[in-house]
Motif scaffolding. Sequence first.
Motif, PDB file in Angstrom:
ATOM      1  N   VAL A  13      -4.803   4.115  -8.172  1.00  0.00           N
ATOM      2  CA  VAL A  13      -5.622   4.325  -6.981  1.00  0.00           C
ATOM      3  C   VAL A  13      -6.535   3.124  -6.737  1.00  0.00           C
ATOM      4  O   VAL A  13      -6.861   2.810  -5.584  1.00  0.00           O
ATOM      5  N   VAL A  29      -8.910   7.119   0.689  1.00  0.00           N
ATOM      6  CA  VAL A  29      -8.551   6.573  -0.628  1.00  0.00           C
ATOM      7  C   VAL A  29      -9.813   6.347  -1.455  1.00  0.00           C
ATOM      8  O   VAL A  29      -9.796   6.516  -2.679  1.00  0.00           O
ATOM      9  N   SER A  30     -10.929   6.026  -0.813  1.00  0.00           N
ATOM     10  CA  SER A  30     -12.206   5.905  -1.531  1.00  0.00           C
ATOM     11  C   SER A  30     -12.609   7.257  -2.114  1.00  0.00           C
ATOM     12  O   SER A  30     -13.066   7.340  -3.263  1.00  0.00           O
ATOM     13  N   TRP A  90      -6.442   1.180  -3.260  1.00  0.00           N
ATOM     14  CA  TRP A  90      -7.645   0.883  -2.475  1.00  0.00           C
ATOM     15  C   TRP A  90      -7.678  -0.598  -2.087  1.00  0.00           C
ATOM     16  O   TRP A  90      -7.937  -0.948  -0.928  1.00  0.00           O
ATOM     17  N   GLN A 104       0.827  -1.208   0.000  1.00  0.00           N
ATOM     18  CA  GLN A 104       0.000   0.000   0.000  1.00  0.00           C
ATOM     19  C   GLN A 104       0.858   1.253   0.000  1.00  0.00           C
ATOM     20  O   GLN A 104       0.525   2.217  -0.673  1.00  0.00           O
ATOM     21  N   ASN A 108       0.793   4.107  -2.746  1.00  0.00           N
ATOM     22  CA  ASN A 108       0.508   5.445  -2.234  1.00  0.00           C
ATOM     23  C   ASN A 108       1.494   6.442  -2.843  1.00  0.00           C
ATOM     24  O   ASN A 108       1.108   7.502  -3.313  1.00  0.00           O
ATOM     25  N   ALA A 164     -10.294   7.966  -5.016  1.00  0.00           N
ATOM     26  CA  ALA A 164     -10.682   7.185  -6.195  1.00  0.00           C
ATOM     27  C   ALA A 164     -11.913   7.804  -6.862  1.00  0.00           C
ATOM     28  O   ALA A 164     -11.981   7.894  -8.097  1.00  0.00           O
ATOM     29  N   LEU A 210      -8.692   4.102   4.365  1.00  0.00           N
ATOM     30  CA  LEU A 210      -9.520   3.492   3.318  1.00  0.00           C
ATOM     31  C   LEU A 210     -10.620   4.457   2.876  1.00  0.00           C
ATOM     32  O   LEU A 210     -10.895   4.574   1.670  1.00  0.00           O
TER      33      LEU A 210
END
Length: 160
Positions: free
Chosen positions: A102, A134-135, A106, A78, A82, A138, A131
């Motif tokens: 991305v 990152v959602s 995720w 990750q 990242n 995305a 998370l």
Amino acid sequence: MFWLLFCIFFAACFGAGITGGLFAPGPWYRQLTKPWFTPPDWVFPVTWMVLYICMAVAGARIAMAPNNGIAMAFWSLQIAFNGLWTPVFFGLKNIRLGMAVVGFLWLFVLSSILAMWQVDLIAALLFVPYLLWVSIAAALNAEVWRLNPEVARNPPEPPR
């Protein structure tokens, strides 16, 4: 021992985060049409600093735990993805490839949470806000792609 490990994991986070300074958004990004839910610019560094601290604490906790191999492997994946997203999206100005990066990020953050859950519940919980962020990233990447299809199809040539 915890603080030494924390510093090592924070250094890894700092290495990933420094790409934001090396590949700043710039005029190209400012000219793109962005979705209504795009946070103000100041939110990004503040949020990432909090997340990097949480990620480093989680990494240090996992590193000290027995049977940590899978969780450590996903933590490593990750942080690699990242650090990759910013150079791809802002450096190469490649919206579609940024979406792929991305997406993998995720998946690796979720996998990190699931693996950490087996080893250290607190470490897993420290990754939940990550998370969520990152959602959001995305969703932003996907909407920038949708709102700027011509730019996404034809990214500008990277400088030589």
